[in-house]
Design a protein around this motif. Structure first.
Motif, short mmCIF file in Angstrom:
data_model
loop_
_atom_site.label_atom_id
_atom_site.label_comp_id
_atom_site.label_asym_id
_atom_site.label_seq_id
_atom_site.Cartn_x
_atom_site.Cartn_y
_atom_site.Cartn_z
N ALA A 91 -22.42 40.78 -29.39
CA ALA A 91 -22.58 39.53 -28.64
C ALA A 91 -21.41 39.33 -27.72
CB ALA A 91 -22.68 38.35 -29.61
N GLY A 97 -33.47 42.02 -34.08
CA GLY A 97 -33.25 41.44 -32.77
C GLY A 97 -32.16 40.39 -32.67
N PHE A 98 -31.12 40.48 -33.49
CA PHE A 98 -29.99 39.57 -33.31
C PHE A 98 -28.78 40.35 -32.81
CE2 PHE A 98 -29.85 40.66 -37.87
CZ PHE A 98 -28.53 41.07 -38.04
N ARG A 99 -27.77 39.64 -32.37
CA ARG A 99 -26.53 40.24 -31.88
C ARG A 99 -25.42 39.93 -32.89
NH1 ARG A 99 -26.84 43.04 -27.49
NH2 ARG A 99 -25.85 42.04 -25.75
N GLU A 137 -26.23 30.90 -32.29
CA GLU A 137 -27.15 31.23 -31.23
C GLU A 137 -26.37 31.19 -29.92
OE1 GLU A 137 -31.09 29.28 -29.40
OE2 GLU A 137 -31.19 29.78 -31.55
N LYS A 138 -26.64 32.16 -29.05
CA LYS A 138 -25.98 32.20 -27.75
C LYS A 138 -27.03 32.49 -26.70
CE LYS A 138 -22.29 34.36 -25.16
NZ LYS A 138 -21.25 35.39 -25.15
N ASP A 139 -27.21 31.56 -25.78
CA ASP A 139 -28.19 31.71 -24.70
C ASP A 139 -29.58 32.03 -25.24
OD1 ASP A 139 -26.14 31.28 -22.81
OD2 ASP A 139 -25.64 33.41 -22.82
N VAL A 167 -27.35 35.08 -33.15
CA VAL A 167 -26.08 35.80 -33.29
C VAL A 167 -25.59 35.65 -34.72
CG1 VAL A 167 -23.66 35.89 -32.53
CG2 VAL A 167 -25.47 35.47 -30.86
N THR A 217 -30.36 33.58 -27.94
CA THR A 217 -30.41 34.80 -28.77
C THR A 217 -29.70 34.52 -30.10
OG1 THR A 217 -30.35 36.19 -26.81
CG2 THR A 217 -29.73 37.23 -28.89
#
Length: 81
Positions: free
Chosen positions: A81, A56-58, A17-19, A23, A21
């Motif tokens: 990402a 909805g992931f990066r 997870e990043k910020d 990942v 979101t």
């Protein structure tokens, strides 16, 4: 399973997870030697890009093949990402 091979083609990733979101850190692709040159690794990367857009992931490319695939496809910037 890849036709004519005892092993599947694979793309592996780690959940991160990043910020806030989600990942997927894509760390490895593998195509059995007897099935190389058929575009299977590219299809796996295309599939995770489609999944990223749908869910909805990066994607954080780490595998050299995936890094180069993203360089060849600037239209994937929306999921990187």
């Amino acid at each position: 399973m890849v036709e004519g091979s005892a092993r599947p083609a694979v793309l592996t990733w780690q959940r991160r997870e990043k910020d806030g979101t989600p990942v997927r850190l894509v760390d490895h692709t593998f195509t059995p030697p007897e099935a190389r040159g058929q575009g299977l690794a590219g299809k796996l990367v295309e599939a995770i890009v489609a999944d990223a857009r749908e869910h909805g992931f990066r994607i954080a490319p780490q595998c050299p093949y995936v890094v180069s695939a993203f360089a060849r496809h600037p239209e994937w910037v929306d999921v990187k990402a």
